[in-house]
Scaffold this motif. Sequence first.
Motif, PDB file in Angstrom:
ATOM      1  N   ILE A  65       0.857  -1.185   0.000  1.00  0.00           N
ATOM      2  CA  ILE A  65       0.000   0.000   0.000  1.00  0.00           C
ATOM      3  C   ILE A  65       0.895   1.238   0.000  1.00  0.00           C
ATOM      4  O   ILE A  65       1.709   1.412   0.909  1.00  0.00           O
ATOM      5  N   ASP A  66       0.735   2.098  -1.049  1.00  0.00           N
ATOM      6  CA  ASP A  66       1.538   3.318  -1.151  1.00  0.00           C
ATOM      7  C   ASP A  66       0.604   4.503  -1.370  1.00  0.00           C
ATOM      8  O   ASP A  66       0.181   4.780  -2.503  1.00  0.00           O
ATOM      9  N   LYS A 130       2.933  -2.245   9.528  1.00  0.00           N
ATOM     10  CA  LYS A 130       2.859  -0.806   9.312  1.00  0.00           C
ATOM     11  C   LYS A 130       4.210  -0.205   8.944  1.00  0.00           C
ATOM     12  O   LYS A 130       4.258   0.839   8.291  1.00  0.00           O
ATOM     13  N   THR A 131       5.292  -0.823   9.370  1.00  0.00           N
ATOM     14  CA  THR A 131       6.611  -0.285   9.015  1.00  0.00           C
ATOM     15  C   THR A 131       6.883  -0.405   7.524  1.00  0.00           C
ATOM     16  O   THR A 131       7.535   0.458   6.932  1.00  0.00           O
ATOM     17  N   ASN A 132       6.376  -1.456   6.894  1.00  0.00           N
ATOM     18  CA  ASN A 132       6.598  -1.670   5.462  1.00  0.00           C
ATOM     19  C   ASN A 132       5.378  -1.352   4.620  1.00  0.00           C
ATOM     20  O   ASN A 132       5.416  -1.517   3.393  1.00  0.00           O
ATOM     21  N   ASN A 133       4.267  -0.915   5.264  1.00  0.00           N
ATOM     22  CA  ASN A 133       3.024  -0.620   4.542  1.00  0.00           C
ATOM     23  C   ASN A 133       2.562  -1.822   3.720  1.00  0.00           C
ATOM     24  O   ASN A 133       2.221  -1.700   2.540  1.00  0.00           O
ATOM     25  N   THR A 134       2.568  -2.993   4.348  1.00  0.00           N
ATOM     26  CA  THR A 134       2.142  -4.204   3.656  1.00  0.00           C
ATOM     27  C   THR A 134       1.024  -4.879   4.447  1.00  0.00           C
ATOM     28  O   THR A 134       0.917  -4.714   5.655  1.00  0.00           O
ATOM     29  N   ILE A 135       0.196  -5.614   3.711  1.00  0.00           N
ATOM     30  CA  ILE A 135      -0.879  -6.404   4.301  1.00  0.00           C
ATOM     31  C   ILE A 135      -0.712  -7.834   3.817  1.00  0.00           C
ATOM     32  O   ILE A 135      -0.658  -8.082   2.603  1.00  0.00           O
ATOM     33  N   GLN A 136      -0.602  -8.783   4.769  1.00  0.00           N
ATOM     34  CA  GLN A 136      -0.511 -10.198   4.426  1.00  0.00           C
ATOM     35  C   GLN A 136      -1.912 -10.809   4.471  1.00  0.00           C
ATOM     36  O   GLN A 136      -2.646 -10.610   5.429  1.00  0.00           O
ATOM     37  N   ILE A 137      -2.248 -11.526   3.422  1.00  0.00           N
ATOM     38  CA  ILE A 137      -3.538 -12.204   3.337  1.00  0.00           C
ATOM     39  C   ILE A 137      -3.273 -13.700   3.440  1.00  0.00           C
ATOM     40  O   ILE A 137      -2.538 -14.276   2.625  1.00  0.00           O
ATOM     41  N   TYR A 138      -3.857 -14.338   4.467  1.00  0.00           N
ATOM     42  CA  TYR A 138      -3.702 -15.773   4.676  1.00  0.00           C
ATOM     43  C   TYR A 138      -5.061 -16.448   4.482  1.00  0.00           C
ATOM     44  O   TYR A 138      -6.087 -15.929   4.939  1.00  0.00           O
ATOM     45  N   ILE A 384      -2.032   0.626  -4.831  1.00  0.00           N
ATOM     46  CA  ILE A 384      -2.001  -0.747  -4.316  1.00  0.00           C
ATOM     47  C   ILE A 384      -1.323  -1.634  -5.352  1.00  0.00           C
ATOM     48  O   ILE A 384      -1.591  -1.518  -6.554  1.00  0.00           O
ATOM     49  N   GLU A 385      -0.469  -2.509  -4.871  1.00  0.00           N
ATOM     50  CA  GLU A 385       0.239  -3.441  -5.753  1.00  0.00           C
ATOM     51  C   GLU A 385       0.330  -4.800  -5.065  1.00  0.00           C
ATOM     52  O   GLU A 385       0.528  -4.869  -3.843  1.00  0.00           O
TER      53      GLU A 385
END
Length: 693
Positions: A65-66, A130-138, A384-385
């Motif tokens: 997320i950017d 939040k430090t890397n602005n990423t969301i992991q989907i499991y 979003i990527e």
Amino acid sequence: MSEKSETGQMDAEEALMRRVFRDFNISVSQHKLWVALYCFVVVAATAVVVFSQTSYYRAEATLLIDPNLVQDPAEQKSLANLDLQVAVIRSPELADKVIEKANLLTDPEFAEGPDPRQHFSENLETAVEKTNNTIQIYYLNEDPEKAALIANEIAETFLKFKSTKSSGLSVESIDSLQQQVKQQMDKLSVIKTKIAELNKANPDLGGESVVGDQIKYLNNEYIKTDARILQLKTTIAELESLIQNGGSVESSPYAASHPRVRAKLDRLREAELEVVQLEQEYRGMHPAVLKAQTKRNALQQTLDEEKTQLLTELRAEQKTSEATLEQLRQNIQKLQTQEKELTPQKLEYKNLLAEETSVSETVKLLNSQISKTSVAASYKQTGIEILSYASVPQSPFKPDRPKAILLAFVFAVFSSLGFIFLRCYMDKSFRLDEDIEELLMKPFLGHLPSVRSQKDGVTPVFRDEKESVFFYNYLRLACANMNFLNTEQGGKQSIMVTSSRPGEGKTFVAYHLAHAYAREGRVTVLIDTDFCRSSLSYLFPQPEVKRPGLHDYLMENAKLEQIIEETTQKNLYLIRSQEAEFSAPHALRSERMKDLLRDLKNYMDVIVLDAPPTLTVSDAVALGEIVDMRVFVIEWGKTPREVVQRAISRVAPGNLVPACVILNKVKNIGGSYYSQYRHYYSGKKEKRNFETK
């Protein structure tokens, strides 16, 4: 005084913990096989449970997320809230789209459940970095391939959902361009119709002169210049809107493709990456972090200034193109005036051809602009990527069988050791001779193993010859230690056997001590002094004629010759108590009782008195004042230390008369507790050295 009491309390607690850890080590050594068996059972049961459970595989997809890539401030704020994006991913609307697109309703796992959406949400997990602005989907599923498929479908559906929602401006631009294309195509169709009519009416319109070729060439240049001016106007309007809204340079296709902007963007990305790495390594106010942030801000400022520079260059190019367009128009007019020999039909035909070419080029330009706008809207405006797609997991996520078995083993070890430690800590009884000599300050005579007995309670029933040997050896050892302590009495001694409370086996010990002395060839008399609850008298055959007992003698109703009787055991004699309705401590400490003991020593080598329990009646206290030795029987592993200490303080408060201790009903015979005594029996142990404390 308070300091001394605190020091004494600390020493007592330290000694208690030493005893606890000592008993703990001994218990672990004794019960190691049981501990191993318990661990095996727990691990085996855990293995059976985890291997019987259904295996679930977890596939992972990662989203980047950017918010900086989005022009709309509201959308930037929305993307910066990662928890909000997680809520969108877990929303029922997105779940329905994924279920429909992946055709999950045909899957029995979803079809058999009452609510497919709920089943989908239960197997969906998310995590935010939040430090890397990423969301992991499991996503969890019994089929690893299906788990990866659904995880990727969730990521793609979320990306399309946000793209559709956040690209309203791009959609409007594309619709406007498409409307212009439609108008130009209608115009081109009309022009082609007119050209076809002229060709049909004048077949010779195809011939062209040199002037006509020049006019055609100039018309082509005119069209190109006009198209370029139109493109410049569109780009200038886009840049002006970008500057006015404060958007990012990357949002403009022209700016993003400019060599200078690309170079500065690359340098800015490197600076941002350096800032992130330094922030993870150092604190926020570290000089290296501040320096990297200053460099990044400077690059960002130069990138923002590049928008104004590009706008200035485009305006200058537009002005130059407009001047060139005017010059071309004048040249075309000059050539057209020179073309007097051309007929109106030819002139109209050539104008139509030029207009056809111009409209065609305009259509191409508009289509190209539509393509560029569509590409920009597909990524740059969503922010979003999909950073990494989910791959097929190779091992199940749950149950984690190795981890479960390891935890079960650790639990079994610690629970078994904890139970043993708690048992040792809560055990307030006597188990070792060290505790007796340390806490009671009395000599320790020995152990008597726990053996089964017949109904009379004193006749042992041995399992094998080894148990019989152990029992009688321990009994002889106790007798030898008592002889060693009583050397000052010329070999003759009176021994009182008592205990703290009933049931500890003091009658059993007195009975076998008397028999042991008799078997050694020493004339022994066994006296039952328990008037209220006599049991020793009933262990021997009852005489045909009732004989008087000790109570009768003390009440001066009988003589010594009348109360003493022989037993079936050689050298062993018995004086029964003849039960009374009440105890008689005054009679037991009377001169007549002292005379009895003194007279018996003239005929007997050993006098064994079976006294009542100390805490029940005070008879043992009275007897303890007139005997040569007081033997205190303690039941191994059962009688509390406080009870024993209170009883001994009553019957043996001082050291004028020897008071000794025998541990009765000792279990684990032959174990580590008693290995030292096996050495004694084999001739490897020196005689025990007692000191009266």
